[in-house]
Design a protein around this motif. Sequence first.
Motif, PDB file in Angstrom:
ATOM      1  N   ALA A  69       1.046  -1.086   0.033  1.00 21.21           N
ATOM      2  CA  ALA A  69      -0.056  -0.091   0.120  1.00 21.21           C
ATOM      3  C   ALA A  69       0.918   1.147   0.111  1.00 21.21           C
ATOM      4  CB  ALA A  69      -1.001   0.069   1.282  1.00 21.21           C
ATOM      5  N   ALA A  70       0.697   2.121  -0.974  1.00 24.05           N
ATOM      6  CA  ALA A  70       1.332   3.384  -0.988  1.00 24.05           C
ATOM      7  C   ALA A  70       0.812   4.199   0.181  1.00 24.05           C
ATOM      8  CB  ALA A  70       1.091   4.104  -2.355  1.00 24.05           C
ATOM      9  N   VAL A  71       1.510   4.563   1.048  1.00 30.98           N
ATOM     10  CA  VAL A  71       1.241   5.257   2.230  1.00 30.98           C
ATOM     11  C   VAL A  71       1.947   6.564   2.154  1.00 30.98           C
ATOM     12  CG1 VAL A  71       0.957   3.191   3.424  1.00 30.98           C
ATOM     13  CG2 VAL A  71       3.114   4.209   3.686  1.00 30.98           C
ATOM     14  N   GLY A  72       2.902   6.979   1.434  1.00 31.43           N
ATOM     15  CA  GLY A  72       3.288   8.582   1.680  1.00 31.43           C
ATOM     16  C   GLY A  72       4.586   8.415   2.615  1.00 31.43           C
ATOM     17  N   LEU A  73       5.541   9.255   2.431  1.00 30.86           N
ATOM     18  CA  LEU A  73       6.808   9.594   3.204  1.00 30.86           C
ATOM     19  C   LEU A  73       6.133  10.048   4.776  1.00 30.86           C
ATOM     20  CD1 LEU A  73       9.533  11.188   1.201  1.00 30.86           C
ATOM     21  CD2 LEU A  73       9.417   8.835   1.770  1.00 30.86           C
ATOM     22  N   ALA A  74       5.305  10.524   5.090  1.00 28.62           N
ATOM     23  CA  ALA A  74       4.795  10.987   6.476  1.00 28.62           C
ATOM     24  C   ALA A  74       4.525   9.616   7.096  1.00 28.62           C
ATOM     25  CB  ALA A  74       3.642  11.796   5.983  1.00 28.62           C
ATOM     26  N   ALA A  75       4.047   8.713   6.665  1.00 27.99           N
ATOM     27  CA  ALA A  75       4.000   7.463   7.283  1.00 27.99           C
ATOM     28  C   ALA A  75       5.288   6.541   7.681  1.00 27.99           C
ATOM     29  CB  ALA A  75       3.110   6.593   6.494  1.00 27.99           C
ATOM     30  N   VAL A  76       6.417   7.118   7.239  1.00 28.30           N
ATOM     31  CA  VAL A  76       7.550   6.469   7.506  1.00 28.30           C
ATOM     32  C   VAL A  76       7.908   6.704   9.030  1.00 28.30           C
ATOM     33  CG1 VAL A  76      10.115   6.059   7.113  1.00 28.30           C
ATOM     34  CG2 VAL A  76       8.452   6.251   5.242  1.00 28.30           C
ATOM     35  N   PRO A  77       8.140   5.616  10.201  1.00 31.25           N
ATOM     36  CA  PRO A  77       8.654   5.923  11.232  1.00 31.25           C
ATOM     37  C   PRO A  77      10.201   6.424  11.545  1.00 31.25           C
ATOM     38  CG  PRO A  77       8.415   3.817  11.123  1.00 31.25           C
ATOM     39  CD  PRO A  77       7.983   4.348   9.721  1.00 31.25           C
ATOM     40  N   ASP A  78      10.504   7.130  10.924  1.00 28.83           N
ATOM     41  CA  ASP A  78      11.961   7.723  10.802  1.00 28.83           C
ATOM     42  C   ASP A  78      11.949   9.188  10.147  1.00 28.83           C
ATOM     43  OD1 ASP A  78      14.340   8.440   9.985  1.00 28.83           O
ATOM     44  OD2 ASP A  78      15.355   6.630   9.945  1.00 28.83           O
ATOM     45  N   PRO A  79      12.426  10.092  11.024  1.00 30.70           N
ATOM     46  CA  PRO A  79      12.213  11.458  10.728  1.00 30.70           C
ATOM     47  C   PRO A  79      13.096  11.767   9.624  1.00 30.70           C
ATOM     48  CG  PRO A  79      13.468  11.299  12.906  1.00 30.70           C
ATOM     49  CD  PRO A  79      12.834   9.938  12.477  1.00 30.70           C
ATOM     50  N   VAL A  80      14.107  11.138   9.503  1.00 30.55           N
ATOM     51  CA  VAL A  80      14.772  11.535   8.157  1.00 30.55           C
ATOM     52  C   VAL A  80      14.192  11.222   6.884  1.00 30.55           C
ATOM     53  CG1 VAL A  80      17.127  10.967   6.986  1.00 30.55           C
ATOM     54  CG2 VAL A  80      17.057  10.890   9.518  1.00 30.55           C
ATOM     55  N   PHE A  81      13.398  10.104   6.884  1.00 33.46           N
ATOM     56  CA  PHE A  81      12.543  10.094   5.581  1.00 33.46           C
ATOM     57  C   PHE A  81      11.150  10.761   5.672  1.00 33.46           C
ATOM     58  CE2 PHE A  81      15.184   6.053   5.389  1.00 33.46           C
ATOM     59  CZ  PHE A  81      15.722   6.058   4.178  1.00 33.46           C
ATOM     60  N   SER A  82      10.409  10.810   6.672  1.00 31.02           N
ATOM     61  CA  SER A  82       9.299  11.483   6.923  1.00 31.02           C
ATOM     62  C   SER A  82       9.348  12.698   6.688  1.00 31.02           C
ATOM     63  CB  SER A  82       8.571  11.047   8.225  1.00 31.02           C
ATOM     64  OG  SER A  82       9.255  11.643   9.168  1.00 31.02           O
ATOM     65  N   ALA A  83      10.283  13.653   7.119  1.00 31.52           N
ATOM     66  CA  ALA A  83      10.480  14.760   6.853  1.00 31.52           C
ATOM     67  C   ALA A  83      11.015  15.226   5.327  1.00 31.52           C
ATOM     68  CB  ALA A  83      11.259  15.516   7.874  1.00 31.52           C
ATOM     69  N   GLY A  84      11.221  14.336   4.583  1.00 36.07           N
ATOM     70  CA  GLY A  84      11.911  14.349   3.290  1.00 36.07           C
ATOM     71  C   GLY A  84      13.433  14.934   3.256  1.00 36.07           C
ATOM     72  N   MET A  85      13.954  14.795   4.446  1.00 36.14           N
ATOM     73  CA  MET A  85      15.399  15.384   4.263  1.00 36.14           C
ATOM     74  C   MET A  85      16.239  14.664   3.300  1.00 36.14           C
ATOM     75  SD  MET A  85      16.353  16.014   8.334  1.00 36.14           S
ATOM     76  CE  MET A  85      15.103  15.025   9.383  1.00 36.14           C
ATOM     77  N   VAL A  86      15.948  13.168   2.979  1.00 35.43           N
ATOM     78  CA  VAL A  86      16.734  12.673   2.046  1.00 35.43           C
ATOM     79  C   VAL A  86      16.394  13.101   0.623  1.00 35.43           C
ATOM     80  CG1 VAL A  86      17.220  10.258   1.124  1.00 35.43           C
ATOM     81  CG2 VAL A  86      16.959  10.557   3.449  1.00 35.43           C
ATOM     82  N   GLY A  87      15.138  13.201   0.438  1.00 36.02           N
ATOM     83  CA  GLY A  87      14.676  13.893  -0.853  1.00 36.02           C
ATOM     84  C   GLY A  87      12.911  13.410  -0.840  1.00 36.02           C
ATOM     85  N   PRO A  88      12.303  14.125  -1.853  1.00 35.92           N
ATOM     86  CA  PRO A  88      10.801  13.888  -1.937  1.00 35.92           C
ATOM     87  C   PRO A  88      10.811  12.002  -2.416  1.00 35.92           C
ATOM     88  CG  PRO A  88      11.627  15.049  -3.927  1.00 35.92           C
ATOM     89  CD  PRO A  88      12.880  14.766  -3.136  1.00 35.92           C
ATOM     90  N   GLY A  89       9.455  11.888  -2.465  1.00 33.71           N
ATOM     91  CA  GLY A  89       9.242  10.567  -2.806  1.00 33.71           C
ATOM     92  C   GLY A  89       7.729  10.100  -2.203  1.00 33.71           C
ATOM     93  N   THR A  90       7.771   8.703  -1.923  1.00 32.37           N
ATOM     94  CA  THR A  90       6.581   8.106  -1.139  1.00 32.37           C
ATOM     95  C   THR A  90       7.138   7.135  -0.602  1.00 32.37           C
ATOM     96  OG1 THR A  90       4.241   7.462  -1.412  1.00 32.37           O
ATOM     97  CG2 THR A  90       5.753   6.666  -3.226  1.00 32.37           C
ATOM     98  N   ALA A  91       6.262   6.263   0.206  1.00 34.67           N
ATOM     99  CA  ALA A  91       6.725   4.851   0.776  1.00 34.67           C
ATOM    100  C   ALA A  91       5.585   3.890   0.676  1.00 34.67           C
ATOM    101  CB  ALA A  91       6.729   5.102   2.437  1.00 34.67           C
ATOM    102  N   ILE A  92       5.923   2.631   0.720  1.00 34.49           N
ATOM    103  CA  ILE A  92       5.076   1.465   0.660  1.00 34.49           C
ATOM    104  C   ILE A  92       5.010   0.546   1.655  1.00 34.49           C
ATOM    105  CG2 ILE A  92       4.445  -0.702  -0.661  1.00 34.49           C
ATOM    106  CD1 ILE A  92       5.825   0.741  -3.109  1.00 34.49           C
ATOM    107  N   ASP A  93       3.837   0.346   2.290  1.00 32.96           N
ATOM    108  CA  ASP A  93       3.751  -0.569   3.456  1.00 32.96           C
ATOM    109  C   ASP A  93       3.598  -1.802   2.663  1.00 32.96           C
ATOM    110  OD1 ASP A  93       3.352  -1.922   5.808  1.00 32.96           O
ATOM    111  OD2 ASP A  93       1.237  -1.165   6.296  1.00 32.96           O
ATOM    112  N   PRO A  94       4.778  -2.712   2.720  1.00 32.05           N
ATOM    113  CA  PRO A  94       4.823  -3.882   1.958  1.00 32.05           C
ATOM    114  C   PRO A  94       3.784  -5.107   2.413  1.00 32.05           C
ATOM    115  CG  PRO A  94       6.549  -3.963   3.468  1.00 32.05           C
ATOM    116  CD  PRO A  94       5.959  -2.740   3.692  1.00 32.05           C
ATOM    117  N   SER A  95       3.277  -5.655   1.350  1.00 30.63           N
ATOM    118  CA  SER A  95       2.614  -6.928   1.509  1.00 30.63           C
ATOM    119  C   SER A  95       3.462  -7.794   2.269  1.00 30.63           C
ATOM    120  CB  SER A  95       2.354  -7.584   0.354  1.00 30.63           C
ATOM    121  OG  SER A  95       1.458  -6.938  -0.484  1.00 30.63           O
ATOM    122  N   ARG A  96       2.922  -8.819   3.377  1.00 30.29           N
ATOM    123  CA  ARG A  96       3.714  -9.539   4.256  1.00 30.29           C
ATOM    124  C   ARG A  96       3.778 -10.837   3.608  1.00 30.29           C
ATOM    125  NH1 ARG A  96       3.446  -4.813   5.828  1.00 30.29           N
ATOM    126  NH2 ARG A  96       3.104  -4.395   7.858  1.00 30.29           N
TER     127      ARG A  96
END
Length: 148
Positions: free
Chosen positions: A11-38
């Motif tokens: 499921a595409a969840v967006g960077l804000a859903a990443v439990p790491d401020p380096v990614f969620s705040a966009g410090m690494v760069g823009p993009g999105t995140a995926i909560d992977p199928s188990r």
Amino acid sequence: MTTVLAPVEGAAVGLAAVPDPVFSAGMVGPGTAIDPSRGPGEAVAPITGKIMKLHPHAYVIVGDDGRGVLVHLGIDTVQLKGRGFRLLAAEGDRVSAGQPVVAWDPTEIEAGGRSPVCPVVALDALDSAVTALAEGTVRAGDELFQWT
């Protein structure tokens, strides 16, 4: 324009859903995140290009246009020192978009108390350059976002 594909199914969840401020705040760069199928699966190349960095838990592929995309398989997974990951390609390899790069199992990551969420980041991009972010369910190889 570069079309960036989903490296994993989920499921595409967006960077804000990443439990790491380096990614969620966009410090690494823009993009999105995926909560992977188990369950066991393969992470694929999001773009066609050369694998510039390859760790069991993360990789960077740089396209012919010089644009690099980072795929990070889970959060704090560097601590696993490769356990639970199997490389399917090598650093320096040229890969096609959708080609498998790493085999892994998000269930194992989660069982160890870590988040299996996968940030997918356009390195050195302006926030405004990343558009058409996918929402909801994506399959590996589906269009994830556009980089203009």
